[in-house]
Design a protein around this motif. Sequence first.
Motif, mmCIF file in Angstrom:
data_model
loop_
_atom_site.group_PDB
_atom_site.id
_atom_site.type_symbol
_atom_site.label_atom_id
_atom_site.label_comp_id
_atom_site.label_asym_id
_atom_site.label_seq_id
_atom_site.Cartn_x
_atom_site.Cartn_y
_atom_site.Cartn_z
ATOM 1 N N MET A 1 0.852 -1.192 0.000
ATOM 2 C CA MET A 1 0.000 0.000 0.000
ATOM 3 C C MET A 1 0.881 1.233 0.000
ATOM 4 S SD MET A 1 -2.964 1.142 2.716
ATOM 5 C CE MET A 1 -3.884 -0.366 2.476
ATOM 6 N N SER A 2 0.569 2.202 -0.870
ATOM 7 C CA SER A 2 1.377 3.408 -0.990
ATOM 8 C C SER A 2 1.126 4.361 0.165
ATOM 9 C CB SER A 2 1.052 4.109 -2.312
ATOM 10 O OG SER A 2 -0.286 4.581 -2.297
ATOM 11 N N ALA A 3 2.018 5.361 0.284
ATOM 12 C CA ALA A 3 1.873 6.357 1.344
ATOM 13 C C ALA A 3 0.586 7.150 1.168
ATOM 14 C CB ALA A 3 3.087 7.289 1.343
ATOM 15 N N ALA A 4 0.192 7.409 -0.069
ATOM 16 C CA ALA A 4 -1.045 8.144 -0.313
ATOM 17 C C ALA A 4 -2.258 7.347 0.143
ATOM 18 C CB ALA A 4 -1.161 8.484 -1.802
ATOM 19 N N ALA A 5 -2.229 6.034 -0.111
ATOM 20 C CA ALA A 5 -3.348 5.188 0.322
ATOM 21 C C ALA A 5 -3.438 5.144 1.839
ATOM 22 C CB ALA A 5 -3.181 3.777 -0.236
ATOM 23 N N ARG A 92 -16.394 8.218 -4.038
ATOM 24 C CA ARG A 92 -15.845 7.546 -5.214
ATOM 25 C C ARG A 92 -15.512 8.528 -6.341
ATOM 26 N NH1 ARG A 92 -19.486 1.966 -5.569
ATOM 27 N NH2 ARG A 92 -18.074 0.708 -4.283
ATOM 28 N N THR A 93 -16.039 9.725 -6.278
ATOM 29 C CA THR A 93 -15.698 10.730 -7.289
ATOM 30 C C THR A 93 -14.385 11.433 -6.967
ATOM 31 O OG1 THR A 93 -16.919 12.496 -6.140
ATOM 32 C CG2 THR A 93 -18.142 11.144 -7.723
ATOM 33 N N LEU A 94 -13.838 11.205 -5.778
ATOM 34 C CA LEU A 94 -12.602 11.856 -5.360
ATOM 35 C C LEU A 94 -11.392 10.998 -5.713
ATOM 36 C CD1 LEU A 94 -13.720 13.067 -1.806
ATOM 37 C CD2 LEU A 94 -13.708 14.386 -3.935
ATOM 38 N N PRO A 95 -10.248 11.633 -5.937
ATOM 39 C CA PRO A 95 -9.015 10.879 -6.230
ATOM 40 C C PRO A 95 -8.417 10.300 -4.943
ATOM 41 C CG PRO A 95 -8.537 13.225 -6.223
ATOM 42 C CD PRO A 95 -10.030 13.095 -6.040
ATOM 43 N N MET A 96 -9.012 9.225 -4.455
ATOM 44 C CA MET A 96 -8.566 8.630 -3.201
ATOM 45 C C MET A 96 -8.569 7.106 -3.332
ATOM 46 S SD MET A 96 -12.007 9.250 -0.879
ATOM 47 C CE MET A 96 -11.432 8.240 0.483
ATOM 48 N N PHE A 97 -7.901 6.451 -2.411
ATOM 49 C CA PHE A 97 -7.849 4.998 -2.377
ATOM 50 C C PHE A 97 -9.257 4.447 -2.232
ATOM 51 C CE2 PHE A 97 -6.994 1.129 0.393
ATOM 52 C CZ PHE A 97 -6.603 0.333 -0.669
#
Length: 248
Positions: A1-5, A92-97
């Motif tokens: 899992m990445s740091a952003a996730a 779900r419309t957002l740029p997120m994990f």
Amino acid sequence: MSAAAVSDCWVMVRRSARRTIRSRDTLVISLLLPILIMLLFVYVFGGAIEVEGPYLDYVLPGIMLLCTGFGASITATAVAADMSSGAVQRFRTLPMFRQALLAGHAGEGVLRNLAAVAIVLILALVLGFRPRAGISGWLTATAIVVLFVVAVTWIAVALGLLARSPEAAGGFTYAIMFIPYLSSAFVPTSTMPGWLRGFADHQPATAVVEGLRGQLDGAGGGVVAAGCWCLGLALLGYVTAALRYESR
């Protein structure tokens, strides 16, 4: 899992925690009810139940399981509320994990349930609970509790996704709270009818309770069975939640 996730998951954990803190009545009930049940069993029923040693020492592992059961109801209801309110569609419309929302509910549920278990343990020590466990016993017992809390929390997340409404999600979790009563958590299974004893001896609550009991009283044993049940339930809950989340 990445740091952003990981960062996205932590944001969702804080979101769930803020919602729980704002609902003070729910938070108080989830922390207070297990304490009241422990006092009920120890001081009302304890004198009529014959076990080896003090009844408080016998019943404490079962109360720990009940703490998790009560907390599971809050988690399942919160997940179902997000699914029915349209919050999931907005996230779900957002740029997120994609799994951040589920991880947030699970993470907050684990932290809340562990806090409830810690409060019950502190009260038990005040009431006279004197475990004979060494350092390794305490570490093993802690690991069992954490694994069980994680497993039940993911089961609660899955139930929240399967339910059609928050009310139904809360009803589904009654089974989680009821299972410890059909185990060795509060009475020896030898006192049960034969047809019930067979179930009680071979279900996850008994395995976890016996594992905790064995570690806290210094006798050891029961760790493998408790660990296998916890890992199996955690995997079942996580996979079911992930598949249901994607399908919805």
